[in-house]
Design a protein around this motif. Structure first.
Motif, PDB file in Angstrom:
ATOM      1  N   GLU A 127     -10.056 -21.589 -29.414  1.00 17.22           N
ATOM      2  CA  GLU A 127      -9.274 -20.649 -30.137  1.00 17.22           C
ATOM      3  C   GLU A 127     -10.391 -19.600 -30.637  1.00 17.22           C
ATOM      4  N   ASN A 128      -9.812 -18.349 -30.662  1.00 18.51           N
ATOM      5  CA  ASN A 128     -10.604 -17.307 -31.159  1.00 18.51           C
ATOM      6  C   ASN A 128     -10.306 -16.807 -32.624  1.00 18.51           C
ATOM      7  N   GLU A 129      -8.910 -16.969 -33.044  1.00 20.66           N
ATOM      8  CA  GLU A 129      -8.907 -16.403 -34.505  1.00 20.66           C
ATOM      9  C   GLU A 129      -9.488 -17.133 -35.547  1.00 20.66           C
ATOM     10  N   GLY A 130      -9.433 -18.603 -35.347  1.00 16.75           N
ATOM     11  CA  GLY A 130      -9.960 -19.341 -36.516  1.00 16.75           C
ATOM     12  C   GLY A 130      -8.896 -19.996 -37.338  1.00 16.75           C
ATOM     13  N   ASN A 131      -7.423 -19.430 -36.837  1.00 22.26           N
ATOM     14  CA  ASN A 131      -6.383 -20.265 -37.305  1.00 22.26           C
ATOM     15  C   ASN A 131      -6.443 -21.552 -36.960  1.00 22.26           C
ATOM     16  N   GLY A 132      -6.592 -21.886 -35.812  1.00 19.19           N
ATOM     17  CA  GLY A 132      -6.861 -23.160 -35.216  1.00 19.19           C
ATOM     18  C   GLY A 132      -7.481 -24.263 -36.313  1.00 19.19           C
ATOM     19  N   GLU A 170     -11.872 -38.202 -19.225  1.00 18.90           N
ATOM     20  CA  GLU A 170     -12.450 -39.378 -19.345  1.00 18.90           C
ATOM     21  C   GLU A 170     -13.740 -39.115 -20.246  1.00 18.90           C
ATOM     22  N   LYS A 171     -14.605 -38.474 -19.954  1.00 22.77           N
ATOM     23  CA  LYS A 171     -15.943 -38.439 -20.594  1.00 22.77           C
ATOM     24  C   LYS A 171     -15.999 -37.035 -21.338  1.00 22.77           C
ATOM     25  N   LEU A 172     -17.099 -37.063 -22.474  1.00 20.40           N
ATOM     26  CA  LEU A 172     -17.181 -35.755 -23.030  1.00 20.40           C
ATOM     27  C   LEU A 172     -17.695 -34.873 -22.125  1.00 20.40           C
ATOM     28  N   GLU A 173     -18.575 -35.004 -21.369  1.00 18.10           N
ATOM     29  CA  GLU A 173     -19.219 -34.110 -20.231  1.00 18.10           C
ATOM     30  C   GLU A 173     -18.321 -33.622 -19.284  1.00 18.10           C
ATOM     31  N   ASP A 174     -16.989 -34.311 -19.293  1.00 19.29           N
ATOM     32  CA  ASP A 174     -16.062 -33.645 -18.435  1.00 19.29           C
ATOM     33  C   ASP A 174     -15.545 -32.557 -18.743  1.00 19.29           C
ATOM     34  N   ILE A 175     -15.606 -32.353 -20.046  1.00 20.45           N
ATOM     35  CA  ILE A 175     -14.985 -30.981 -20.610  1.00 20.45           C
ATOM     36  C   ILE A 175     -15.835 -29.671 -20.142  1.00 20.45           C
ATOM     37  N   THR A 176     -17.120 -30.115 -19.715  1.00 25.93           N
ATOM     38  CA  THR A 176     -18.069 -29.005 -19.442  1.00 25.93           C
ATOM     39  C   THR A 176     -17.708 -28.006 -18.246  1.00 25.93           C
ATOM     40  N   PRO A 177     -17.188 -28.611 -17.284  1.00 28.26           N
ATOM     41  CA  PRO A 177     -16.773 -27.634 -16.127  1.00 28.26           C
ATOM     42  C   PRO A 177     -15.442 -27.005 -16.897  1.00 28.26           C
ATOM     43  N   LEU A 178     -14.643 -27.799 -17.481  1.00 27.63           N
ATOM     44  CA  LEU A 178     -13.472 -27.191 -17.733  1.00 27.63           C
ATOM     45  C   LEU A 178     -13.688 -26.123 -18.788  1.00 27.63           C
ATOM     46  N   LEU A 179     -14.432 -26.257 -19.652  1.00 32.78           N
ATOM     47  CA  LEU A 179     -14.606 -25.262 -20.580  1.00 32.78           C
ATOM     48  C   LEU A 179     -15.440 -23.948 -20.241  1.00 32.78           C
ATOM     49  N   ALA A 180     -16.000 -24.230 -19.035  1.00 33.02           N
ATOM     50  CA  ALA A 180     -16.606 -22.935 -18.352  1.00 33.02           C
ATOM     51  C   ALA A 180     -15.472 -22.330 -17.739  1.00 33.02           C
ATOM     52  N   LEU A 181     -14.642 -23.026 -17.339  1.00 34.56           N
ATOM     53  CA  LEU A 181     -13.401 -22.172 -16.669  1.00 34.56           C
ATOM     54  C   LEU A 181     -12.255 -21.668 -17.345  1.00 34.56           C
ATOM     55  N   LEU A 182     -11.844 -22.331 -18.596  1.00 32.87           N
ATOM     56  CA  LEU A 182     -10.830 -22.048 -19.286  1.00 32.87           C
ATOM     57  C   LEU A 182     -10.806 -20.879 -20.070  1.00 32.87           C
ATOM     58  N   PRO A 183     -11.811 -20.324 -20.712  1.00 35.77           N
ATOM     59  CA  PRO A 183     -11.795 -18.923 -21.232  1.00 35.77           C
ATOM     60  C   PRO A 183     -11.952 -17.842 -20.230  1.00 35.77           C
ATOM     61  N   ARG A 184     -12.741 -18.283 -19.319  1.00 36.73           N
ATOM     62  CA  ARG A 184     -12.919 -17.224 -18.330  1.00 36.73           C
ATOM     63  C   ARG A 184     -11.743 -16.752 -17.574  1.00 36.73           C
ATOM     64  N   SER A 185     -11.152 -17.794 -17.319  1.00 35.64           N
ATOM     65  CA  SER A 185      -9.729 -17.601 -16.471  1.00 35.64           C
ATOM     66  C   SER A 185      -8.713 -17.056 -17.314  1.00 35.64           C
ATOM     67  N   ALA A 186      -8.859 -17.476 -18.439  1.00 34.00           N
ATOM     68  CA  ALA A 186      -7.708 -16.968 -19.381  1.00 34.00           C
ATOM     69  C   ALA A 186      -7.722 -15.783 -19.823  1.00 34.00           C
ATOM     70  N   THR A 187      -8.622 -15.406 -20.480  1.00 30.92           N
ATOM     71  CA  THR A 187      -9.043 -13.964 -21.044  1.00 30.92           C
ATOM     72  C   THR A 187     -10.273 -13.405 -20.554  1.00 30.92           C
ATOM     73  N   GLY A 188     -11.087 -13.783 -19.713  1.00 36.17           N
ATOM     74  CA  GLY A 188     -12.235 -13.249 -19.165  1.00 36.17           C
ATOM     75  C   GLY A 188     -13.227 -13.372 -20.110  1.00 36.17           C
ATOM     76  N   GLN A 189     -13.155 -14.529 -21.292  1.00 36.87           N
ATOM     77  CA  GLN A 189     -14.512 -14.700 -22.081  1.00 36.87           C
ATOM     78  C   GLN A 189     -15.142 -15.599 -21.749  1.00 36.87           C
ATOM     79  N   ILE A 236     -16.784 -17.727 -23.533  1.00 39.14           N
ATOM     80  CA  ILE A 236     -16.380 -18.986 -24.357  1.00 39.14           C
ATOM     81  C   ILE A 236     -15.452 -18.447 -25.382  1.00 39.14           C
ATOM     82  N   THR A 237     -14.548 -19.299 -25.899  1.00 40.97           N
ATOM     83  CA  THR A 237     -14.020 -18.845 -27.076  1.00 40.97           C
ATOM     84  C   THR A 237     -14.844 -18.625 -28.216  1.00 40.97           C
ATOM     85  N   THR A 238     -14.302 -17.989 -29.287  1.00 40.26           N
ATOM     86  CA  THR A 238     -15.125 -17.871 -30.648  1.00 40.26           C
ATOM     87  C   THR A 238     -15.461 -19.363 -31.267  1.00 40.26           C
TER      88      THR A 238
END
Ligand code: SF4
Lengths: 233, 261, 481
Positions: C219-224, C245-264, C266-268
């Motif tokens: 998230e970006n706002e801090g409300n989360g 499954e693994k913590l490292e599995d989130i690394t590609p997903l975290l690289a993809l999610l904010p860039r795909s969503a809002t062009g960031q 990473i989120t704040t």
């Protein structure tokens, strides 16, 4: 049968039969060939692009720099850690200072005991970090008893202290080097800039629920240490 | 057993053949045969013998996209036998090409024709792609100076991966200035039965598309697909927008064909 | 309770949206911005490789879904987080109400959670005397307006600053202003008070890591972070597919999610929660719960092709790039999840019957599938759902409940005749030849088509004819060019 049993049974008895899990190849998010100075530069560029403010300071007199930054911003109350060296050094500096420091506060009680003060009176907090990530310009924080979760969230200004040699290239490198999977804290955070929103017509506004500003103090030794020199060649 | 994520098959261009099958598509047959003839003549000028199987009707795509796979399969099955030799099959349409190259394998999965369908998919080529990358065509522009815009169909762009091909061919034409429309990759709103089932949404899309073509300043656009052509051109005509469309093959042949020699 | 029953009014709502210049302009501007930001954010990346790894990380999780859910439960429980399972939205609502009631909780403050929207949780809690207040700025605005989100990432994207200012003025007394900073600051002030007093914080989850028992929220706002830290109790709700499954599995997903969503890049904030407040800690919730909701997901899971739907990481890129969504906006769909992901997901959640118009509302342009960070073949799934709706494949019998809801005898007959003609080349050639001969009689009106376009003109001679004449030696010159 409980909902849990029914759901799991249905998943197990999948009509399409068992699925094969494809192997992972995470080179794309892990392999970077950056020198320490490049990582620092990239970290700085990335966090500044989201309104973070970076100051590279010599570790021998970083508290002076901090004092002037606080004075510029007219900070009245600064939350500091009690145990962490960051807090100790600030207390020492404040004791010896000629000029006035903000009132130094510690997170000694549970949130319930001082919530109104934290929310309404403390206007800045300083925390240590467990390093940073160059690629995304992110600070790594694991809140502790000494530096609780809300320290980096509630006061309008968050100041983070980062050791210059603690910048990882990627998030992947950080979690594998620090072996996060072996034991996660109750809360782990990546912080990349001050709180922001674009929910009103795509217009960026900072400080929506968390800090309005984020300062990063990168502590460096004036004589670059030997390992840096080796790497740079 | 499912193991992998869907992958777009990699294109491996064949060497330039002596002969090709020409699959004309039903829209070209009925409405734009000139574009078909232009494509055939461009191929022949490259020294390729063009075989036009008489039994060709439709690739089955309209029924397939509408969910009527039984009907799509029976029509498609009747087309599979039209290409007995191993020559490439060239199609003057990204949409029908996409049907044959991308969807035939799915449509015929678990049927006796499966391997035949896969083989046909692998040798199906969109015609402009084939001219550029297999024939290595060199176009000599014989026409007057002019400006055109281009609209690449979504299927040509995404299913056949030929978004760069049209502009590259046009850039070979010395007297043609290609101007790029805003939001070039956006759909024109045709979508086959979509235009009939959701006429208002389709109309909003084609209106925007025609506007961005008009905004380029060109009065003519070329396109890879007849669906987009009748949609955009027809809309512009009906609402008196100053842009006219043409199939890219007709345009290329007019600029370089024997009519000028 | 607001439900998804309004799905069938798709056309009237599309009509209204298309004729509302404000809505059209708001969405166009927003989507244009999001598309170009996304593109910039991926500059320098081997995007196809990254998407492939994102897809694989999700597929790895789905391949072991039941085991991973159990592992997640074991780890979370060991960490002190209580896990609840719900098959239906009603059941999930009830679980949450019971947690609230057991604590005597009267107010819930919410971080953004699309699953809670799917459950219509706010209305349910209000009906049971529990206040539910949204704290994500966009959700807060939408809630004030008594609307639903029109985008899964930017809920209030359909409104412009003036509209929001007017709304805030009426509901909270904020002064009218075009200054976004001012409006944001006003919301901050009001919500901070709420955070301090809320009994429960409720959030969604972006990734639940089985290996470590960790709930990841971006998230970006801090409300989360406020939601999951300030109130004494935190309840997270998520779909059963959100596990990795693994913590490292989130690394590609975290690289993809904010860039795909809002062009960031990473989120704040990336907020990773692995337990409630420990005895020595000074803040954080003393109780943390996770509610795992099925709601049709285990049905999707049964089918090899439909399964891809569950890879979704809810980035919203498919809607940002959808030409239909851009024109009609999120509310037209009448569903919790609008746009392409909604079209492939909602029919499973509300039934193919209720969602029968969704799969057809696409030109199959493929823009969604092209940008999807986990490579969900959305157009292919749309075609699959169209096939299910008309029960159009005897060879691959329909699997979804409610299949065949759109099958109509007349339409089947048309396609059968079409197929018959196209399987008889001689007849086809004869028919097309006759048609071209009658071109003078061609009608100028062709229903919906000619409302917005002229009819395409039949050629004087078909390509077939021209080619056969050519083979018979007629000179080319006769062929009109
Ligand atoms: S379907 Fe793909 S693009 Fe759409 S929200 Fe899900 S992950 Fe994003």
């Amino acid at each position: 049968m409980t909902a849990r049993q029914r759901i799991l049974q249905k998943l197990r008895e999948r009509r399409g039969g068992p699925l094969k899990a494809p192997a992972a190849d995470l080179a794309i998010v892990s392999e970077r060939d950056w020198q320490p100075e490049e990582k620092l530069a990239l970290f700085t560029q990335m966090i500044e692009s989201v309104q973070g403010e970076v100051h590279r300071v010599d570790r021998t007199h970083w508290c002076d720099e901090l004092a002037s930054l606080l004075a510029q911003r007219h900070i009245q109350q600064l939350l500091i850690p009690r145990q962490h060296t960051v807090g100790q050094q600030i207390r020492d500096a404040a004791d010896q200072a000629y000029s006035a420091w903000p009132r130094l506060r510690h997170y000694d009680q549970t949130i319930e005991q001082w919530q109104p003060e934290l929310f309404h009176e403390v206007d800045a907090a300083i925390t240590s970090t467990r390093g940073a990530i160059a690629e995304t310009g992110s600070l790594i924080l694991w809140p502790t008893q000494d530096e609780p979760r809300l320290a980096s969230l509630v006061p309008p200004l968050h100041i983070a202290v980062l050791e210059a040699d603690q910048v990882y290239a990627t998030f992947h490198e950080a979690i594998t080097t620090q072996q996060w999977a072996n034991g996660m804290p109750t809360n782990a955070l990546l912080i990349s800039g001050p709180s922001k929103t674009a929910d009103i017509e795509q217009t960026l506004a900072y400080g929506v629920h968390g800090p309005k500003a984020l300062l990063v103090l990168i502590l460096e030794s004036s004589a670059p240490d030997a390992s840096y020199k080796d790497n740079i060649q | 057993m499912k193991t992998e994520t869907a992958q777009t098959p990699v294109k491996i261009y064949p060497p330039k053949p002596d002969k090709v099958y020409f699959y004309g598509t039903c829209l070209i047959d009925l409405f734009y045969p000139d574009a078909g003839m232009a494509g055939i003549q461009l191929l022949e000028r490259e020294g390729i013998e063009v075989i036009f199987p008489e039994g060709q009707t439709c690739c089955g795509q309209p029924a397939y996209s509408s969910g009527y796979h039984d009907q799509a399969r029976s029509v498609a099955a009747s087309q599979l036998n039209l290409f007995p030799e191993a020559w490439p099959i060239v199609v003057p349409s990204g949409s029908c090409g996409g049907m044959m190259r991308q969807h035939y394998p799915d449509l015929f999965a678990d049927t006796p024709q499966s391997s035949q369908a896969n083989a046909i998919a692998a040798r199906t080529w969109e015609l402009t792609d084939f001219l550029l990358h297999v024939c290595h065509i060199q176009l000599k522009d014989l026409g007057e100076p002019t400006t055109v815009a281009m609209h690449t169909s979504c299927s040509a762009r995404r299913e056949m991966g030929v978004a760069e091909v049209g502009p590259q061919l046009l850039s070979q034409l010395a007297n043609v200035t290609l101007v790029e429309q805003a939001r070039a990759a956006e759909c024109c709103g045709f979508g086959g039965t979509f235009a009939i089932r959701h006429p208002e949404i389709s109309a909003a899309m084609v209106s925007d598309k025609a506007d961005s073509l008009v905004d380029t300043g060109a009065t003519r656009f070329v396109t890879t697909d007849c669906g987009c052509l009748m949609n955009i051109h027809g809309h512009a005509e009906q609402s008196h927008k100053p842009i006219q469309g043409e199939h890219i093959l007709s345009f290329l042949w007019q600029r370089t064909g024997e009519a000028h020699s | 309770m607001t439900t998804d029953t309004a799905v069938r009014d798709f056309h009237p709502r599309a009509h209204a949206a298309l004729n509302n210049p404000q809505i059209r302009a708001n969405f166009r501007k927003a989507m244009d911005g999001l598309m170009s930001k996304r593109q910039q954010a991926f500059e320098g990346w081997a995007l196809d490789t990254l998407r492939e790894q994102g897809a694989k990380a999700r597929l790895r999780a789905l391949a072991k879904l039941p085991e991973l859910l159990e592992q997640l439960e074991t780890q979370l429980t060991a960490n002190g987080i209580q896990v609840h399972w719900a098959e239906s939205p009603d059941e999930a609502c009830r679980i949450i109400r019971e947690i609230c009631e057991a604590r005597g909780a009267k107010s819930v403050i919410k971080g953004k959670s699309m699953v809670s929207e799917e459950m219509h949780l706010n209305a349910y809690l209000e009906a049971h005397g529990i206040e539910a207040l949204e704290s994500d700025l966009g959700e807060y605005i939408v809630q004030m307006a008594e609307e639903t989100p029109s985008h899964i990432i930017m809920p209030a994207i359909h409104k412009n600053t003036g509209e929001i200012s007017e709304l805030m003025h009426h509901k909270t007394g904020t002064q009218r202003s075009q200054d976004v900073e001012y409006l944001t600051a006003s919301a901050r002030q009001q919500l901070r008070e709420k955070f301090m007093r809320a009994d429960v914080g409720l959030s969604g989850v972006n990734f639940a890591v089985a290996e470590t028992g960790t709930l990841c929220l971006v998230e970006n706002e801090g409300n989360g972070r406020m939601t999951t830290t300030v109130p004494p109790c935190h309840i997270a709700v998520t779909g059963i597919e959100k596990v990795v499954e693994k913590l490292e599995d989130i690394t590609p997903l975290l690289a993809l999610l904010p860039r795909s969503a809002t062009g960031q890049h990473i989120t704040t904030y990336v907020n990773m929660i692995s337990g409630p407040r420990q005895p020595e800690e000074r803040d954080g919730p003393e109780a943390v719960h996770l509610v795992l909701l099925d709601n049709g997901r285990s049905d999707i899971y049964q089918d090899d092709e439909l399964l891809d739907t569950l890879r979704c990481i809810r980035c919203g890129a498919c809607m940002n790039h959808c030409p239909v969504y851009t024109r009609v906006g999120g509310h037209t769909y009448g569903t919790t999840y609008p746009g392409p992901i909604g079209k492939i997901l909602m029919p499973h959640l509300i039934g193919l019957d209720e969602g029968r118009h969704l799969p057809s509302a696409s030109s199959l342009c493929g823009a969604c599938g092209e940008v999807c960070p986990v490579k969900i073949p959305i157009p292919k799934l749309l075609v699959r759902l169209r096939r299910e709706a008309v029960d159009g494949d005897q060879l691959h019998p329909s699997q979804m409940s409610g299949h065949g809801v759109k099958r109509q005898r007349f339409e089947v007959m048309i396609w059968q005749s079409w197929a018959w003609l196209n399987q008889h080349p001689r007849l086809y050639r004869l028919a097309t030849r006759i048609t071209t001969r009658l071109r003078k009689l061609q009608p100028h009106r062709l229903g919906a088509w000619t409302r917005y376009r002229t009819a395409p003109r039949l050629a004087p001679k078909t390509l077939h004819e021209q080619m056969s004449e050519r083979q018979r030696g007629k000179p080319l010159a006769e062929v009109k060019r």
